[in-house]
Motif scaffolding. Structure first.
Motif, PDB file in Angstrom:
ATOM      1  N   SER A 187       0.819  -1.210   0.000  1.00 29.45           N
ATOM      2  CA  SER A 187       0.000   0.000   0.000  1.00 29.45           C
ATOM      3  C   SER A 187       0.853   1.260   0.000  1.00 29.45           C
ATOM      4  N   ASP A 188       2.076   1.206   0.560  1.00 30.65           N
ATOM      5  CA  ASP A 188       2.941   2.393   0.547  1.00 30.65           C
ATOM      6  C   ASP A 188       3.360   2.760  -0.871  1.00 30.65           C
ATOM      7  N   LEU A 189       3.312   1.794  -1.783  1.00 31.58           N
ATOM      8  CA  LEU A 189       3.584   2.062  -3.196  1.00 31.58           C
ATOM      9  C   LEU A 189       2.295   2.253  -3.991  1.00 31.58           C
ATOM     10  N   GLY A 190       1.156   2.056  -3.331  1.00 32.04           N
ATOM     11  CA  GLY A 190      -0.125   2.176  -4.019  1.00 32.04           C
ATOM     12  C   GLY A 190      -0.475   0.959  -4.842  1.00 32.04           C
ATOM     13  N   PRO A 212      -4.257  -6.534  -7.922  1.00 33.02           N
ATOM     14  CA  PRO A 212      -3.371  -7.643  -8.263  1.00 33.02           C
ATOM     15  C   PRO A 212      -2.657  -7.393  -9.593  1.00 33.02           C
ATOM     16  N   GLY A 213      -1.338  -7.596  -9.580  1.00 32.29           N
ATOM     17  CA  GLY A 213      -0.518  -7.361 -10.764  1.00 32.29           C
ATOM     18  C   GLY A 213       0.169  -6.002 -10.780  1.00 32.29           C
ATOM     19  N   ASP A 214      -0.199  -5.112  -9.847  1.00 34.35           N
ATOM     20  CA  ASP A 214       0.425  -3.787  -9.804  1.00 34.35           C
ATOM     21  C   ASP A 214       1.934  -3.858  -9.587  1.00 34.35           C
ATOM     22  N   GLY A 215       2.393  -4.797  -8.787  1.00 37.77           N
ATOM     23  CA  GLY A 215       3.825  -4.900  -8.511  1.00 37.77           C
ATOM     24  C   GLY A 215       4.632  -5.053  -9.791  1.00 37.77           C
ATOM     25  N   PHE A 216       4.170  -5.923 -10.664  1.00 41.07           N
ATOM     26  CA  PHE A 216       4.845  -6.137 -11.944  1.00 41.07           C
ATOM     27  C   PHE A 216       4.579  -4.969 -12.897  1.00 41.07           C
ATOM     28  N   ARG A 264       2.430   2.171  -8.149  1.00 36.81           N
ATOM     29  CA  ARG A 264       1.283   2.897  -8.702  1.00 36.81           C
ATOM     30  C   ARG A 264       1.236   4.354  -8.228  1.00 36.81           C
ATOM     31  N   LEU A 265       1.495   4.600  -6.932  1.00 34.68           N
ATOM     32  CA  LEU A 265       1.442   5.971  -6.415  1.00 34.68           C
ATOM     33  C   LEU A 265       2.468   6.870  -7.083  1.00 34.68           C
ATOM     34  N   ASN A 266       3.687   6.392  -7.253  1.00 28.74           N
ATOM     35  CA  ASN A 266       4.719   7.188  -7.908  1.00 28.74           C
ATOM     36  C   ASN A 266       4.396   7.406  -9.384  1.00 28.74           C
ATOM     37  N   TYR A 267       3.855   6.391 -10.036  1.00 25.00           N
ATOM     38  CA  TYR A 267       3.452   6.545 -11.436  1.00 25.00           C
ATOM     39  C   TYR A 267       2.333   7.579 -11.552  1.00 25.00           C
TER      40      TYR A 267
END
Length: 176
Positions: free
Chosen positions: A73-76, A80-84, A97-100
């Motif tokens: 969640s700290d990266l947003g 599912p699949g957001d990490g990749f 996702r948050l930085n993007y």
């Protein structure tokens, strides 16, 4: 900064200097990183993060660390699949996702829908320079506080010896 200075500062082949010079020079100007001390620190850090201006997308195993991007969640990374999907891209490896989303708003480019856009030279350089500026990295460069700058960028000191070596080369080449 001239192209020959960039080539020496980043320790690049002529072909890589040709590929990256315009994009990096414009990004340095756009985000107020063009002073020699700042440019040397920036070139050293992005040189390390990109494997010598070679990688604009995180090499994916996935490693154990990369698997932990999923659901962070700290990266947003909440879908599912957001990490990749939102793995490290650009010269400073923008991650999550948050930085993007913040980058998309700042640069007005929809990298949420098309994350691969960060892999081209212009956006790879602009995204790194945007991140640098938005995280007050000039302050660390101006204070010659390279270790804390590394912590700011990396969250730790991974690759510190390589970063210092790149910084020494860049400072000499740019007269910083």
């Amino acid at each position: 900064m001239r192209k020959d200075e960039f080539l020496r500062a980043a320790a690049l082949t002529p072909a890589l200097a040709d590929r990256w010079y315009d994009a990096v020079e414009r990004a340095l100007m756009e985000f107020d990183i063009a002073r020699p001390q700042r440019a040397a620190a920036f070139i050293a850090q992005v040189g390390h993060e990109s494997g010598g201006f070679v990688y604009t997308r995180e090499r994916w195993g996935p490693t154990a660390a990369q698997q932990r991007y999923e659901g962070r969640s700290d990266l947003g990374n909440v879908v599912p699949g957001d990490g990749f999907r939102y793995r490290g891209r650009g010269l400073l490896q923008i991650t999550g996702r948050l930085n993007y989303a913040a980058l998309a708003a700042a640069l007005e480019v929809d990298v949420l829908a098309r994350p691969e856009l960060l892999e081209n030279e212009v956006l790879a350089a602009r995204s790194a320079a945007w991140w640098w500026q938005s995280h007050d990295c000039n302050r660390y460069a101006d204070e010659d506080d390279f270790e804390d700058l590394t912590r700011r960028i990396n969250g730790g000191v991974n690759g510190l010896q390589d970063r210092y070596a790149r910084w020494a080369v860049a400072k000499t080449a740019l007269g910083a």
